[in-house]
Design a protein around this motif. Structure first.
Motif, PDB file in Angstrom:
ATOM      1  N   TYR A   1      -3.249  -5.011  -5.229  1.00 40.91           N
ATOM      2  CA  TYR A   1      -2.487  -4.413  -4.129  1.00 40.91           C
ATOM      3  C   TYR A   1      -1.529  -3.357  -4.680  1.00 40.91           C
ATOM      4  O   TYR A   1      -0.736  -3.640  -5.574  1.00 40.91           O
TER       5      TYR A   1
ATOM      6  N   ARG B   1      -5.307  -1.055   6.814  1.00 39.70           N
ATOM      7  CA  ARG B   1      -5.783   0.126   7.545  1.00 39.70           C
ATOM      8  C   ARG B   1      -6.386  -0.318   8.872  1.00 39.70           C
ATOM      9  O   ARG B   1      -7.120  -1.298   8.940  1.00 39.70           O
TER      10      ARG B   1
ATOM     11  N   THR C   1       4.969  -1.483  -8.198  1.00 38.90           N
ATOM     12  CA  THR C   1       3.854  -0.538  -8.086  1.00 38.90           C
ATOM     13  C   THR C   1       3.055  -0.521  -9.388  1.00 38.90           C
ATOM     14  O   THR C   1       3.471  -1.074 -10.395  1.00 38.90           O
TER      15      THR C   1
ATOM     16  N   LYS D   1      -7.948  -2.145  -1.498  1.00 35.38           N
ATOM     17  CA  LYS D   1      -7.768  -0.709  -1.197  1.00 35.38           C
ATOM     18  C   LYS D   1      -7.384  -0.497   0.266  1.00 35.38           C
ATOM     19  O   LYS D   1      -6.824   0.539   0.614  1.00 35.38           O
ATOM     20  N   ASP D   2      -7.694  -1.457   1.126  1.00 30.16           N
ATOM     21  CA  ASP D   2      -7.355  -1.358   2.547  1.00 30.16           C
ATOM     22  C   ASP D   2      -6.003  -1.983   2.878  1.00 30.16           C
ATOM     23  O   ASP D   2      -5.560  -1.938   4.023  1.00 30.16           O
TER      24      ASP D   2
ATOM     25  N   ARG E   1       4.948   4.295   0.940  1.00 31.11           N
ATOM     26  CA  ARG E   1       3.910   5.140   0.353  1.00 31.11           C
ATOM     27  C   ARG E   1       2.686   5.306   1.249  1.00 31.11           C
ATOM     28  O   ARG E   1       2.102   6.384   1.298  1.00 31.11           O
ATOM     29  N   TYR E   2       2.278   4.277   1.958  1.00 35.94           N
ATOM     30  CA  TYR E   2       1.080   4.383   2.790  1.00 35.94           C
ATOM     31  C   TYR E   2       1.284   5.335   3.972  1.00 35.94           C
ATOM     32  O   TYR E   2       0.323   5.854   4.527  1.00 35.94           O
ATOM     33  N   ALA E   3       2.538   5.558   4.374  1.00 37.09           N
ATOM     34  CA  ALA E   3       2.830   6.408   5.529  1.00 37.09           C
ATOM     35  C   ALA E   3       3.478   7.731   5.121  1.00 37.09           C
ATOM     36  O   ALA E   3       3.861   8.514   5.980  1.00 37.09           O
ATOM     37  N   ASP E   4       3.624   7.958   3.815  1.00 37.01           N
ATOM     38  CA  ASP E   4       4.219   9.188   3.303  1.00 37.01           C
ATOM     39  C   ASP E   4       5.586   9.456   3.937  1.00 37.01           C
ATOM     40  O   ASP E   4       5.863  10.552   4.428  1.00 37.01           O
TER      41      ASP E   4
ATOM     42  N   PRO F   1      -2.357  -1.502   1.709  1.00 35.64           N
ATOM     43  CA  PRO F   1      -1.467  -0.706   0.858  1.00 35.64           C
ATOM     44  C   PRO F   1      -0.080  -1.296   0.622  1.00 35.64           C
ATOM     45  O   PRO F   1       0.656  -0.795  -0.227  1.00 35.64           O
ATOM     46  N   LEU F   2       0.299  -2.362   1.345  1.00 38.82           N
ATOM     47  CA  LEU F   2       1.630  -2.936   1.166  1.00 38.82           C
ATOM     48  C   LEU F   2       1.607  -4.424   1.508  1.00 38.82           C
ATOM     49  O   LEU F   2       1.090  -4.819   2.552  1.00 38.82           O
TER      50      LEU F   2
ATOM     51  N   PHE G   1      -2.495   2.014  10.971  1.00 36.86           N
ATOM     52  CA  PHE G   1      -2.430   0.745  10.248  1.00 36.86           C
ATOM     53  C   PHE G   1      -2.116  -0.391  11.210  1.00 36.86           C
ATOM     54  O   PHE G   1      -1.611  -0.178  12.299  1.00 36.86           O
TER      55      PHE G   1
END
Length: 182
Positions: free
Chosen positions: A130, A82, A145, A101-102, A167-170, A104-105, A60
């Motif tokens: 978003y 991304r 969210t 969608k690209d 969330r985008y990086a788990d 995430p935060l 990212f």
């Protein structure tokens, strides 16, 4: 006879043309057709850099540029895109348009603008699609969210001592790491 004041509703293209022509004094953003002055205090600048340093970036990129959203041109304090994403359009010569969608935060660091960030901007970013929007204050992080046209379906408040999901990086981050004490 009383005159009704006329309010000008800016379009993104008109705003960009006026900005390029030097029509505005200071930093501004376009929110739902209105020109808003961007308020940045000393705490704010330190907090923005601290937050950006804490966010994972593998796969990212981080930005603080204008993020065209739902007919507005807000300047979030930080947003994630991304690394392999390409803009899907342009406004003027300099502002890229991204697929939600690209992204995430989206993050706003909030002191003087907390009411607008939690209300107006949260609805704006939700309409833009978003997935996650954070409002970071001196005392807490508000995670939004499940975007809907009417706003985010879920808002959670994270306090010092807690961990907030990235969330985008788990992964997650300690809220204390995101908050900046003066």
């Amino acid at each position: 006879m009383t005159e009704v004041p006329t309010t000008y509703h800016w379009t993104p293209d008109g705003f960009v043309r006026a900005w390029a022509a030097g029509a505005f004094n200071g930093r501004v953003e376009l929110i739902e057709g209105e020109v808003w002055t961007v308020v940045i205090g000393g705490w704010h600048g330190f907090a923005v850099l601290r937050v950006a340093e804490c966010l994972p970036r593998k796969g990212f990129r981080k930005s603080n540029g204008t993020l065209p959203t739902a007919g507005s041109l807000p300047d979030p304090d930080c947003w994630i895109v991304r690394a392999n994403a390409e803009p899907i359009g342009k406004i003027g010569a300099r502002i890229d348009v991204w697929d939600s969608k690209d992204v995430p935060l989206v993050i706003e660091i909030s002191d003087e603008t907390v009411v607008a960030d939690l209300n107006v901007k949260s609805k704006l970013y939700a309409r833009g699609g978003y997935a996650v929007y954070w409002v970071i204050t001196k005392d807490a992080v508000y995670e939004h969210t499940e975007p809907r046209v009417s706003g985010y379906a879920v808002v959670r408040k994270f306090l010092p001592g807690e961990r907030i999901p990235v969330r985008y990086a788990d992964t997650d981050i300690a809220v204390d790491d995101l908050l900046f004490d003066e």
